[in-house]
Design an enzyme around this catalytic site. Sequence first.
Site, PDB file in Angstrom:
ATOM      1  N   ARG A  17       0.916  -1.236  -0.009  1.00 22.11           N
ATOM      2  CA  ARG A  17      -0.022   0.176   0.085  1.00 22.11           C
ATOM      3  C   ARG A  17       0.764   1.134   0.104  1.00 22.11           C
ATOM      4  O   ARG A  17       1.911   1.232   0.668  1.00 22.11           O
ATOM      5  CB  ARG A  17      -0.795   0.067   1.430  1.00 22.11           C
ATOM      6  CG  ARG A  17      -2.005  -1.114   1.209  1.00 22.11           C
ATOM      7  CD  ARG A  17      -3.112  -0.629   0.304  1.00 22.11           C
ATOM      8  NE  ARG A  17      -4.094  -1.653   0.262  1.00 22.11           N
ATOM      9  CZ  ARG A  17      -4.112  -2.670  -0.463  1.00 22.11           C
ATOM     10  NH1 ARG A  17      -3.311  -2.998  -1.299  1.00 22.11           N
ATOM     11  NH2 ARG A  17      -5.269  -3.615  -0.366  1.00 22.11           N
ATOM     12  N   HIS A  67       0.981  -0.126 -10.409  1.00 22.20           N
ATOM     13  CA  HIS A  67      -0.002  -0.924  -9.645  1.00 22.20           C
ATOM     14  C   HIS A  67      -0.201  -2.251 -10.445  1.00 22.20           C
ATOM     15  O   HIS A  67      -1.455  -2.644 -10.811  1.00 22.20           O
ATOM     16  CB  HIS A  67      -1.075  -0.194  -9.172  1.00 22.20           C
ATOM     17  CG  HIS A  67      -1.988  -0.696  -8.191  1.00 22.20           C
ATOM     18  ND1 HIS A  67      -2.565  -0.089  -7.232  1.00 22.20           N
ATOM     19  CD2 HIS A  67      -2.068  -2.115  -7.696  1.00 22.20           C
ATOM     20  CE1 HIS A  67      -3.216  -0.830  -6.310  1.00 22.20           C
ATOM     21  NE2 HIS A  67      -2.645  -2.131  -6.679  1.00 22.20           N
TER      22      HIS A  67
END
Length: 311
Positions: free
Chosen positions: A226, A274
Amino acid sequence: MTVQILFAAKEERWAQYEAPLRRALEGAGITDYVLSLDIAPEAVDYMVVAPNGPVQDFAPYRNCKAALNLWAGVENIIGNPTLHMPLARMVDHGLTRGMVEWVTGHVLRHHLGMDAHIHGQDGKWRKDIPPLAEERRVSILGLGELGAECADALRYLGFDVTGWSRSQKDLPGIRCLAGEEGLAEALGTAEILVLLLPKTADTENVLNAERIAQMPRGAVIINPGRGPLIDDDALLAALDRGHVAHATLDVFRIEPLPPEHPYWAHPSVTVTPHIASETRDETASRVIAENIRRGEAGEPFLHLVDPKLGY
């Protein structure tokens, strides 16, 4: 009795998931069902939910037996005060394998010093022999499903693997640590550090200036977990002074990462968009269908979220 399943995600996800979900439901023996974007709230038995989807108020779904998350991350939903039903995380085989492959690839890249050869074709013969994996110390922060699988894969390759988690874990062949002292020890030995913690109030900025300073000089940081786990300013400062040799980052506080962000231009940062791990519709649909089968059979759901911890 007909099982009523609400698909509470954006329409493009419906186009992606409708057919795989129907195949998975029928494969799980669930043939009498309604799967739709539009079901009266009081009639919904199960909700397939994306945190950015149309349902933000769960209160009207008073008969819903479970919310089945399409995403691995739950931080955008677990704090919703209207969430009254059990919430199951998405733990998808495809997502897990993708993460293991991405983490293993980048650990090996830095361990073997591949960049020096890929970017250093200048005609000079440099025979720098990398150490064996058993001589390289890797620490993984976060020993959930993804962290444990990555730790096991790296252990299989021979790396000296230490894992840290908030609560004590026991994984074969992995030195498992917990607590603040354990975190300091895990950081202090981390020649390569992999961040796979969830985003919670306790993990935000877990890698701050003080903790980066605890790492060996020349360490590498890999973050597919994250974005908010890292204090960006502290990391950039550590990169600039050479305390951290390189950071490979797949997740960020703002995504897509703005073009003007200093990570893009920094010579010691690799940005990936990502892509470390993505839920696959076929395998994810089977996870959802299995939880619905379990719910109808009165069996425990898989991968329930602890509302106190958020994972």
